[in-house]
Design a protein around this motif. Structure first.
Motif, PDB file in Angstrom:
ATOM      1  N   ALA A  28       0.839  -1.194   0.000  1.00  0.00           N
ATOM      2  CA  ALA A  28       0.000   0.000   0.000  1.00  0.00           C
ATOM      3  C   ALA A  28       0.872   1.241   0.000  1.00  0.00           C
ATOM      4  N   PRO A  29       0.394   2.338  -0.592  1.00  0.00           N
ATOM      5  CA  PRO A  29       1.148   3.587  -0.560  1.00  0.00           C
ATOM      6  C   PRO A  29       0.936   4.307   0.774  1.00  0.00           C
ATOM      7  N   ILE A  30       1.617   5.411   0.949  1.00  0.00           N
ATOM      8  CA  ILE A  30       1.288   6.354   2.013  1.00  0.00           C
ATOM      9  C   ILE A  30       0.035   7.098   1.550  1.00  0.00           C
ATOM     10  N   TRP A  31      -1.001   7.065   2.360  1.00  0.00           N
ATOM     11  CA  TRP A  31      -2.259   7.693   1.977  1.00  0.00           C
ATOM     12  C   TRP A  31      -2.362   9.081   2.598  1.00  0.00           C
ATOM     13  N   THR A  32      -2.680  10.063   1.786  1.00  0.00           N
ATOM     14  CA  THR A  32      -2.864  11.430   2.279  1.00  0.00           C
ATOM     15  C   THR A  32      -4.213  11.958   1.802  1.00  0.00           C
ATOM     16  N   SER A  33      -5.063  12.272   2.762  1.00  0.00           N
ATOM     17  CA  SER A  33      -6.373  12.854   2.433  1.00  0.00           C
ATOM     18  C   SER A  33      -6.239  14.357   2.260  1.00  0.00           C
ATOM     19  N   SER A 246       5.313  11.295  -4.715  1.00  0.00           N
ATOM     20  CA  SER A 246       3.899  11.336  -4.376  1.00  0.00           C
ATOM     21  C   SER A 246       3.071  11.675  -5.608  1.00  0.00           C
ATOM     22  N   LEU A 247       1.860  11.130  -5.669  1.00  0.00           N
ATOM     23  CA  LEU A 247       0.939  11.376  -6.780  1.00  0.00           C
ATOM     24  C   LEU A 247      -0.229  12.236  -6.307  1.00  0.00           C
ATOM     25  N   GLU A 269       5.379   6.242  -4.139  1.00  0.00           N
ATOM     26  CA  GLU A 269       5.129   5.604  -2.843  1.00  0.00           C
ATOM     27  C   GLU A 269       4.000   6.258  -2.063  1.00  0.00           C
ATOM     28  N   ARG A 270       3.404   7.306  -2.597  1.00  0.00           N
ATOM     29  CA  ARG A 270       2.446   8.101  -1.825  1.00  0.00           C
ATOM     30  C   ARG A 270       1.354   8.610  -2.769  1.00  0.00           C
ATOM     31  N   VAL A 271       0.120   8.719  -2.254  1.00  0.00           N
ATOM     32  CA  VAL A 271      -0.998   9.203  -3.068  1.00  0.00           C
ATOM     33  C   VAL A 271      -1.808  10.206  -2.265  1.00  0.00           C
ATOM     34  N   GLU A 272      -2.113  11.342  -2.875  1.00  0.00           N
ATOM     35  CA  GLU A 272      -3.019  12.322  -2.296  1.00  0.00           C
ATOM     36  C   GLU A 272      -4.361  12.248  -3.034  1.00  0.00           C
ATOM     37  N   GLY A 273      -5.445  12.295  -2.294  1.00  0.00           N
ATOM     38  CA  GLY A 273      -6.754  12.252  -2.923  1.00  0.00           C
ATOM     39  C   GLY A 273      -7.848  12.507  -1.911  1.00  0.00           C
TER      40      GLY A 273
END
Length: 605
Positions: A28-33, A246-247, A269-273
Motif C-alpha cells: 500500500a502507498p502512504i495515503w494522504t487525504s 507522491s501522486l 510511494e504516496r498518493v493524495e486524494g
C-alpha cells in the motif's frame, strides 16, 4: 466535429524499456487525504468549522496518518480551524497534519504561524511549472521558475528550524514540494526543478526524505502516459533514496484511479486524494476506490480501514452536501445489487457453492459478479439481489430465502416468478423484499408476521391420523407398527364453512386427497412434493400452527406441493400439464404437508 486542428495531443515520453507494465502492486502507498483542503475548496458551500471537525475525526478513524487540513493563509476560517485542532488536542500523536502554501513569503510565514505547537506537520509548498502557466499565468521562464522555488524553499527551511525549537512550538516537520501542473511540464525541467529544491532545502536524507508531489493537475493524457512520466522521474531524480515520490491525480478524463494505480507501479510511494473523489471539476482521485481495489487483490491497504463504509458515506455526504452516485464503485447503493435474472441466478448459486467451500475450510471469496464480500465493508447481503421486471426466478427465490428461510423447489420458483413478474409489470417499479414476502403470503396463504392474513378457499382447521382401514376399527396412531393404511379424520374450512372430512390412503397426504375427492368432488394428483426444516429465524407467523395433536417440537418445517388435475392425461412426468403449487409451514412436518396440499388446492381453477 473536427478536433485535429484545435486540440494538441500529448507528447510521449521516450521510455522504450519502461518497467511498470509488468509489475504488480503488492504494498500500500502512504495515503494522504486532501478532503479538508482540496476537496473543501471545490464545494459550492464549503464546510463550516464543526463539519470540518466531524470530517477530520472520521479521517482519523479510517486510519489516515497524513491529512491536509487547510490552506491557512487563504482565510481566517482556515487559519482558525488549524489552531482549533491543535489547541483542542484533536490530532493523534501518530498523525501528521499537512498545510499548503504557494511560493510567496507572506503566505508561507502566515502558514507557519497557523501550525505553531503542532506535534507533526507536513509543510507543502508549490509553484506552477508547465509552459502554459509559466508563460500565460505568471509570465515566467524556466530560470525564474526555479529561482522562485529555491528562494522560498530556503525560507521554509529557516522557518522550520525556528518553529522546531521547543520554545517556539517544538514541531517535527517534513517538507513537501509540488511542481504544480507536473504532467504538462517538460519531464527534464521538472526533474531539474525538483533537484534544485532538494539542494536548497539541504536536509533530505534516507531517514528524512523530501516529498516530491507530482500533480496530474489537469488530466490531459491517458494514464499510461502519467505512469511513463513517473517512471522517468524516478529513474532520473538525484538521490532517489532520499525522496518520496507522491501522486496527486485529478479525474478530468475519468482515469484518475487508473492513473494512480499505474503511477504506483511506476515507482510512486504516496498518493493524495479525497474520499469518493470529491474535488475541482471532475474531482481528485478516489482514495476509497484505490484502497479497496488493493483490498480485493489481497493487499491490506496500509492503515486504512473501511469496515463500516455506510458511516463514512454518511459523514462525507452530510458534510459535503454531495451524494454518492448509486453506481459509484464499492460505495454506491446499487453496486452490490443484481437486477438481471441471469446475474441473480449466478449469485444465488455462488452463495450455495461458497457455503460448501467455507464449511470445508476454504475461506476464499469466489462469487460471481461480486469482487468483494459486502460484509467486509459493513454491508449486509440483503441488497445483493433486488427485483424489477428484468429479474429472474433465482433472485426472487434468494430474497425469499433470506427473509423467511423457505427454499422453493426449482419448478415452484418458476411458478412464483410469474406471480412477481405480474406485480412488477403492473407497478413498473422495483419490487422490494417486503413486496415479495407479501405476494408469497397472499398467493400461497402462508401466515407471515406483519402481513395481512388471507385465507384460501381451503384451510386446515384440525386433524387426527389413525392406523387402519375401513374394514377394521381405527386405532390412534402410536408409531409402534407399520400401518397398511392411514386414516385422516379432520375439519377443513371451505370458503368460510367448516366441513368434517375423513379419508384413507397410504400416508397423510394421500388420505387428505381421498377426503377431498369424497367431500368436495375435486380430483387431483400430486406431481411433486418436497419438504425441509427452516434453520434460520424468519418472519413466519405460526400462531396456532400446532394443529396436530402429535406436535412435539417447535422447530419449523416447510412443505411444497404441486397438484395436477386427474383428468389431465399429460400430468405424469410431462411439463405440458398445468400445475398448481402450494406451500405450508408448521411446527409439525405432517401438518405442513397437509397445509401445502390445501394451499395448492386453493389455486386450482
Amino acid at each position: 466535429m473536427d478536433p485535429g486542428s484545435k486540440y494538441q495531443p500529448y507528447t510521449p515520453v521516450h521510455l522504450p524499456d519502461r518497467q511498470w507494465p509488468s509489475k504488480i502492486q503488492r504494498t500500500a502507498p502512504i495515503w494522504t487525504s486532501v478532503d479538508l483542503r482540496d476537496g473543501n475548496q471545490a464545494l459550492a458551500s464549503p464546510m463550516n468549522e464543526e463539519q470540518k471537525i466531524i470530517f477530520f475525526k472520521t479521517l482519523v478513524k479510517c486510519g489516515f496518518k497524513e491529512i491536509e487540513v487547510a490552506f491557512p493563509s487563504a482565510s481566517d476560517t482556515d487559519f482558525g480551524f488549524v489552531r482549533r485542532i491543535i489547541e483542542d488536542g484533536l490530532i493523534p500523536d501518530d498523525v501528521y497534519i499537512q498545510v499548503l502554501s504557494p511560493a510567496r513569503e507572506e503566505l508561507i510565514r502566515r502558514t507557519f504561524e497557523a501550525v505553531k505547537g503542532a506535534k507533526n506537520v507536513v509543510f507543502h509548498m508549490y509553484n506552477a511549472a508547465s509552459p502554459l502557466f509559466r508563460e500565460v499565468v505568471f509570465n515566467n521562464d524556466q530560470a525564474r521558475t526555479v529561482d522562485l522555488a529555491v528562494r522560498h524553499t530556503k525560507l521554509v527551511r529557516e522557518l522550520m528550524e525556528h518553529y522546531s525549537k521547543p520554545e517556539n512550538g517544538g514541531t517535527n516537520f517534513r517538507y513537501e514540494y509540488s511542481p504544480e501542473t507536473f504532467s504538462q511540464t517538460e519531464p527534464d525541467f521538472a526533474i531539474q526543478l525538483c533537484d534544485a529544491v532538494r539542494e536548497a532545502w539541504g536536509l533530505a536524507s534516507p531517514g528524512n526524505k523530501i516529498i516530491f508531489n507530482l500533480p496530474n493537475t489537469v488530466e490531459m493524457s491517458p494514464p499510461n502516459h502519467y505512469a511513463d512520466l513517473i517512471e522517468y522521474f524516478c529513474r532520473n531524480i538525484k538521490h532517489r533514496d532520499s525522496v518520496i515520490v507522491s501522486l496527486h491525480p485529478h479525474n478530468d478524463r475519468g482515469c484518475g484511479v487508473a492513473a494512480a494505480e499505474l503511477g504506483m507501479l511506476a515507482g510512486a510511494e504516496r498518493v493524495e486524494g479525497c474520499l469518493f473523489g470529491n474535488g475541482e471539476r471532475t474531482g481528485n482521485v478516489d482514495l476509497v476506490t484505490l484502497a479497496l481495489n488493493l483490498f480485493t487483490q489481497g493487499v491490506q491497504p496500509g492503515p486504512l480501514m473501511f469496515t463500516d463504509l455506510p458511516s463514512v458515506i454518511e459523514v462525507v455526504t452530510g458534510c459535503n452536501d454531495i451524494p454518492v452516485h448509486p453506481r459509484h464503485p464499492y460505495a454506491g447503493e446499487l453496486v452490490m445489487t443484481a437486477f438481471s435474472g441471469s446475474h441473480q441466478d449466478a449469485i444465488k448459486k455462488g452463495f450455495a457453492a461458497q457455503e460448501k467451500r467455507w464449511n470445508a475450510g476454504d475461506k476464499q471469496w469466489l462469487m460471481p459478479y461480486l469482487p468483494v464480500d459486502p460484509a467486509d465493508l459493513g454491508l449486509t447481503y440483503e441488497a445483493v439481489i433486488r427485483v424489477n421486471s428484468q429479474s429472474g426466478k433465482g433472485g426472487i427465490a434468494y430474497l425469499l430465502t433470506q427473509a423467511l428461510g423457505v427454499e422453493l423447489p426449482r419448478r415452484m420458483q418458476v411458478a412464483f416468478y410469474q406471480v412477481i413478474q405480474a406485480v412488477a409489470d403492473q407497478t413498473s417499479k422495483e419490487i422490494s423484499t417486503d413486496d415479495i414476502v407479501q405476494a408469497f403470503s397472499k398467493h400461497y396463504h402462508v401466515p407471515i408476521a406483519g402481513v395481512p392474513k388471507t385465507d384460501g378457499r381451503f384451510k386446515l382447521h384440525s386433524f387426527r391420523l389413525y392406523d387402519g382401514d375401513e374394514s377394521t376399527e381405527a386405532e390412534p396412531l402410536n408409531g409402534t407398527s407399520t400401518p397398511r393404511v392411514r386414516k385422516l379424520v379432520g375439519k377443513i374450512v371451505h370458503n368460510g364453512e367448516t366441513v368434517d372430512v375423513t379419508g384413507t390412503g397410504n400416508g397423510p397426504i394421500s388420505a387428505l386427497m381421498d377426503a377431498i375427492e369424497k367431500h368436495f368432488n375435486i380430483f387431483v394428483n400430486v406431481r411433486e412434493y418436497s419438504e425441509h426444516a427452516i434453520t434460520r429465524p424468519g418472519a413466519l407467523d405460526l400462531g396456532s400452527a400446532a394443529t396436530s395433536s402429535h406436535s412435539q417440537t417447535r422447530a419449523q418445517a416447510a412443505s411444497y406441493v404441486e397438484l395436477v388435475k386427474s383428468e389431465d392425461t399429460r400430468q405424469f412426468g410431462e411439463q405440458k400439464a398445468k400445475g398448481f403449487w402450494g406451500a405450508g409451514v408448521d411446527v409439525d412436518i405432517t401438518s405442513a404437508g397437509l397445509k401445502a396440499v390445501l394451499s395448492a388446492l386453493s389455486t386450482v381453477d
